[in-house]
Design a protein around this motif. Structure first.
Motif, PDB file in Angstrom:
ATOM      1  N   ALA A  76       0.829  -1.209   0.000  1.00 23.15           N
ATOM      2  CA  ALA A  76       0.000   0.000   0.000  1.00 23.15           C
ATOM      3  C   ALA A  76       0.861   1.256   0.000  1.00 23.15           C
ATOM      4  CB  ALA A  76      -0.938  -0.010   1.207  1.00 23.15           C
ATOM      5  N   PHE A  77       1.893   1.280   0.810  1.00 19.86           N
ATOM      6  CA  PHE A  77       2.742   2.468   0.870  1.00 19.86           C
ATOM      7  C   PHE A  77       3.614   2.600  -0.381  1.00 19.86           C
ATOM      8  CE2 PHE A  77       1.240   2.689   5.134  1.00 19.86           C
ATOM      9  CZ  PHE A  77       1.390   4.014   5.514  1.00 19.86           C
ATOM     10  N   ALA A  78       3.942   1.480  -1.018  1.00 21.62           N
ATOM     11  CA  ALA A  78       4.650   1.560  -2.290  1.00 21.62           C
ATOM     12  C   ALA A  78       3.760   2.199  -3.353  1.00 21.62           C
ATOM     13  CB  ALA A  78       5.092   0.161  -2.729  1.00 21.62           C
ATOM     14  N   ARG A  79       2.480   1.846  -3.361  1.00 19.75           N
ATOM     15  CA  ARG A  79       1.548   2.454  -4.310  1.00 19.75           C
ATOM     16  C   ARG A  79       1.345   3.942  -3.989  1.00 19.75           C
ATOM     17  NH1 ARG A  79      -3.935  -0.518  -4.762  1.00 19.75           N
ATOM     18  NH2 ARG A  79      -4.207   1.192  -6.268  1.00 19.75           N
ATOM     19  N   LEU A  80       1.292   4.269  -2.710  1.00 17.79           N
ATOM     20  CA  LEU A  80       1.186   5.674  -2.308  1.00 17.79           C
ATOM     21  C   LEU A  80       2.374   6.466  -2.844  1.00 17.79           C
ATOM     22  CD1 LEU A  80       0.488   6.920   1.332  1.00 17.79           C
ATOM     23  CD2 LEU A  80       2.297   7.899  -0.038  1.00 17.79           C
ATOM     24  N   ARG A  81       3.558   5.951  -2.642  1.00 20.62           N
ATOM     25  CA  ARG A  81       4.770   6.639  -3.102  1.00 20.62           C
ATOM     26  C   ARG A  81       4.768   6.792  -4.623  1.00 20.62           C
ATOM     27  NH1 ARG A  81       7.863   3.664  -0.610  1.00 20.62           N
ATOM     28  NH2 ARG A  81       8.421   2.187  -2.260  1.00 20.62           N
ATOM     29  N   GLU A  82       4.329   5.759  -5.324  1.00 26.46           N
ATOM     30  CA  GLU A  82       4.283   5.817  -6.787  1.00 26.46           C
ATOM     31  C   GLU A  82       3.290   6.877  -7.264  1.00 26.46           C
ATOM     32  OE1 GLU A  82       3.263   2.830 -10.572  1.00 26.46           O
ATOM     33  OE2 GLU A  82       3.227   2.092  -8.507  1.00 26.46           O
ATOM     34  N   ARG A  83       2.143   6.992  -6.584  1.00 23.15           N
ATOM     35  CA  ARG A  83       1.100   7.928  -7.014  1.00 23.15           C
ATOM     36  C   ARG A  83       1.433   9.364  -6.633  1.00 23.15           C
ATOM     37  NH1 ARG A  83      -4.691   8.116  -7.279  1.00 23.15           N
ATOM     38  NH2 ARG A  83      -5.255  10.304  -7.567  1.00 23.15           N
ATOM     39  N   PHE A  84       1.857   9.586  -5.371  1.00 25.22           N
ATOM     40  CA  PHE A  84       1.997  10.948  -4.864  1.00 25.22           C
ATOM     41  C   PHE A  84       3.443  11.419  -4.701  1.00 25.22           C
ATOM     42  CE2 PHE A  84      -2.191   9.631  -2.960  1.00 25.22           C
ATOM     43  CZ  PHE A  84      -2.976  10.484  -3.720  1.00 25.22           C
ATOM     44  N   GLY A  85       4.365  10.485  -4.569  1.00 23.81           N
ATOM     45  CA  GLY A  85       5.770  10.864  -4.460  1.00 23.81           C
ATOM     46  C   GLY A  85       6.237  11.251  -3.076  1.00 23.81           C
ATOM     47  N   ARG A  86       5.312  11.507  -2.161  1.00 20.20           N
ATOM     48  CA  ARG A  86       5.695  11.896  -0.807  1.00 20.20           C
ATOM     49  C   ARG A  86       4.517  11.657   0.131  1.00 20.20           C
ATOM     50  NH1 ARG A  86       8.132  16.045   0.395  1.00 20.20           N
ATOM     51  NH2 ARG A  86       7.221  16.440   2.430  1.00 20.20           N
ATOM     52  N   LEU A  87       4.766  11.855   1.437  1.00 20.49           N
ATOM     53  CA  LEU A  87       3.731  11.708   2.454  1.00 20.49           C
ATOM     54  C   LEU A  87       3.971  12.743   3.530  1.00 20.49           C
ATOM     55  CD1 LEU A  87       1.319  10.093   3.627  1.00 20.49           C
ATOM     56  CD2 LEU A  87       3.007   8.638   4.789  1.00 20.49           C
ATOM     57  N   ASP A  88       2.945  13.536   3.820  1.00 25.57           N
ATOM     58  CA  ASP A  88       3.064  14.579   4.837  1.00 25.57           C
ATOM     59  C   ASP A  88       2.396  14.213   6.151  1.00 25.57           C
ATOM     60  OD1 ASP A  88       4.312  16.821   3.171  1.00 25.57           O
ATOM     61  OD2 ASP A  88       2.579  16.239   1.958  1.00 25.57           O
ATOM     62  N   LEU A  89       1.433  13.294   6.109  1.00 25.47           N
ATOM     63  CA  LEU A  89       0.694  12.923   7.319  1.00 25.47           C
ATOM     64  C   LEU A  89       0.265  11.473   7.248  1.00 25.47           C
ATOM     65  CD1 LEU A  89      -1.009  13.644   9.925  1.00 25.47           C
ATOM     66  CD2 LEU A  89      -2.909  14.110   8.340  1.00 25.47           C
ATOM     67  N   LEU A  90       0.492  10.762   8.339  1.00 21.64           N
ATOM     68  CA  LEU A  90      -0.141   9.462   8.551  1.00 21.64           C
ATOM     69  C   LEU A  90      -1.059   9.594   9.749  1.00 21.64           C
ATOM     70  CD1 LEU A  90      -0.587   6.365   8.404  1.00 21.64           C
ATOM     71  CD2 LEU A  90       1.457   6.122   9.856  1.00 21.64           C
ATOM     72  N   PHE A  91      -2.338   9.267   9.569  1.00 22.83           N
ATOM     73  CA  PHE A  91      -3.277   9.166  10.686  1.00 22.83           C
ATOM     74  C   PHE A  91      -3.520   7.694  10.931  1.00 22.83           C
ATOM     75  CE2 PHE A  91      -7.905   9.954  12.216  1.00 22.83           C
ATOM     76  CZ  PHE A  91      -7.488   9.907  13.544  1.00 22.83           C
ATOM     77  N   ASN A  92      -2.887   7.168  11.975  1.00 20.84           N
ATOM     78  CA  ASN A  92      -3.024   5.773  12.368  1.00 20.84           C
ATOM     79  C   ASN A  92      -4.335   5.634  13.136  1.00 20.84           C
ATOM     80  OD1 ASN A  92      -1.138   3.782  11.636  1.00 20.84           O
ATOM     81  ND2 ASN A  92       0.419   4.596  13.019  1.00 20.84           N
ATOM     82  N   ASN A  93      -5.398   5.354  12.428  1.00 21.28           N
ATOM     83  CA  ASN A  93      -6.729   5.396  13.022  1.00 21.28           C
ATOM     84  C   ASN A  93      -7.391   4.034  13.130  1.00 21.28           C
ATOM     85  OD1 ASN A  93      -9.504   6.667  13.573  1.00 21.28           O
ATOM     86  ND2 ASN A  93      -9.845   5.638  11.620  1.00 21.28           N
ATOM     87  N   ALA A  94      -6.983   3.058  12.322  1.00 25.03           N
ATOM     88  CA  ALA A  94      -7.658   1.754  12.306  1.00 25.03           C
ATOM     89  C   ALA A  94      -7.600   1.110  13.685  1.00 25.03           C
ATOM     90  CB  ALA A  94      -7.012   0.838  11.274  1.00 25.03           C
ATOM     91  N   GLY A  95      -8.716   0.546  14.100  1.00 23.83           N
ATOM     92  CA  GLY A  95      -8.749  -0.113  15.399  1.00 23.83           C
ATOM     93  C   GLY A  95      -9.973  -0.991  15.537  1.00 23.83           C
TER      94      GLY A  95
END
Length: 256
Positions: A76-95
């Motif tokens: 998932a994070f590899a696809r994120l990097r491919e699409r957007f090139g960077r990440l400014d925020l992770l909201f760890n919300n799943a529970g």
């Protein structure tokens, strides 16, 4: 002088949100979308992620993911990097939680599933986000963990859920410390009685520490979403290590 800095015109910010298909995750995602963010939406059900992304699907990447699965999170994070090139925020919300019961009535399988999703899932996503934020240019970013009121005080019969949420506080503090060298800020948002499908039964009554069953007030989930937006849009020179937002009259202060 305020340190709050909303995004400037044309600025692109990218967030990843876990548990984005419903409840707090959906509300947070849509609040960020309204402010122009690009989003990677992680959740187990693709159709629920589509509903979350409906206000601006062109700015969303849908990533059906079990956060407890190392391979799925990495992909998932590899696809994120491919699409957007960077990440400014992770909201760890799943529970998730387990049925309310005494510890001797909780199966090891139930315990492990709650730990896998709430704690290991947060670790796996934070690990991928941390690595990306270290390597990107400009470097840095922010991780916000959903701690819950249960990070401070348990409900009756919640040994697995409460244990994981106390552990999230340790994860938050460690990431906040280790992230300094890489311009990565980390904070924890502790939410109490936000109105979502998970709190639908609160008006009918919830077990209390004194053994009674009592109705509990709830608050609009939008307040939790706006708290997340505030934390997300601070400059990296400022951080909210811990914020609690809760229904004013819920039984937390003085619980027990």
């Amino acid at each position: 002088m305020s340190t709050y800095q909303p995004p400037s015109a044309g600025e692109i910010r990218v967030a990843a949100i876990t548990g984005a298909g419903s409840g707090i995750g959906r509300a947070a995602a849509q609040a960020l979308l309204a402010r122009g963010w690009r989003l990677a939406l992680l959740g187990r059900r693709a159709e629920a992620l589509e509903e979350t992304a409906a206000p601006a699907p062109e700015r969303c990447l849908l990533l059906p993911t079990d956060v407890a699965d190392e391979t799925q999170v990495r992909d998932a994070f590899a696809r994120l990097r491919e699409r957007f090139g960077r990440l400014d925020l992770l909201f760890n919300n799943a529970g998730m939680g387990a049925p309310a019961c005494d510890i001797d009535q909780l199966s090891v399988a139930q315990w492990r599933r709650v730990v896998d999703v709430n704690l290991t899932g947060s670790f796996l996503c934070a690990r991928e986000a941390f690595a990306l934020m270290k390597a990107q240019r400009p470097r840095g970013g922010r991780i916000v963990n959903n701690g819950s009121i249960s990070a401070h005080a348990p409900r009756p019969g919640s040994v697995a859920y409460t244990s994981t949420k106390h552990a999230i506080t340790g994860l938050t503090k460690t990431l906040a410390l280790d992230g300094r060298a890489h311009d990565i800020a980390c904070g924890q948002l502790d939410i109490g009685n936000a109105e979502t499908p998970l709190t639908a039964g609160f008006a009918a009554g919830m077990p209390q520490a004194n053994g009674q069953i009592a109705a509990e007030p709830v608050m609009d989930v939008e307040h939790a979403a706006l708290a997340l937006v505030y934390m997300a849009e601070l400059p990296l020179s400022a951080n909210v290590p811990f914020m609690t937002v809760m229904a004013t009259k819920m039984p937390y202060i003085g619980r027990g």
